[in-house]
Design a protein around this motif. Structure first.
Motif: not given
Length: 98
Positions: A9-10, A73-75, A78-80, A86-88
């Motif tokens: 995550i960045t 899914m909510k987390f 909210e955090t995107s 994008p997370a890997d």
């Protein structure tokens, strides 16, 4: 068979504090839920905005239930907005049980 997930995550620098606050709650709730045995978060020594999650679930099915749950899914939704990219994610099986 244990199922492992590694996520890179960045986080955007200006959003790091809020992201970590939400993440701390997410990790605690994940460990309380069924099937998540470990959820470790590590920070890059040279860039505090680069994080790695190392998660361990009892089974692949337990991870699938976790990742598709309304709470997760909510987390993710909210955090995107706090992510620089994008997370890997990658999933791994435990070789010791082979």
């Amino acid at each position: 068979m244990a199922h492992h997930v590694v996520a890179h995550i960045t986080v955007r620098p200006e959003a790091r504090g809020k992201f970590l606050e939400l993440l701390g709650n997410h990790v605690a709730l994940s460990l309380e839920g069924g099937g998540c045995e470990a959820f470790d978060v590590r920070q890059d020594v040279n860039d505090q905005c680069k994080l790695v999650y190392v998660e361990r679930y009892t089974t692949k099915a337990a991870f699938d239930r976790h990742i598709t749950s309304p709470r997760v899914m909510k987390f993710l939704e909210e955090t995107s907005q706090f992510l620089a990219k994008p997370a890997d994610f990658a999933e791994y099986e435990d070789l010791r049980s082979m």
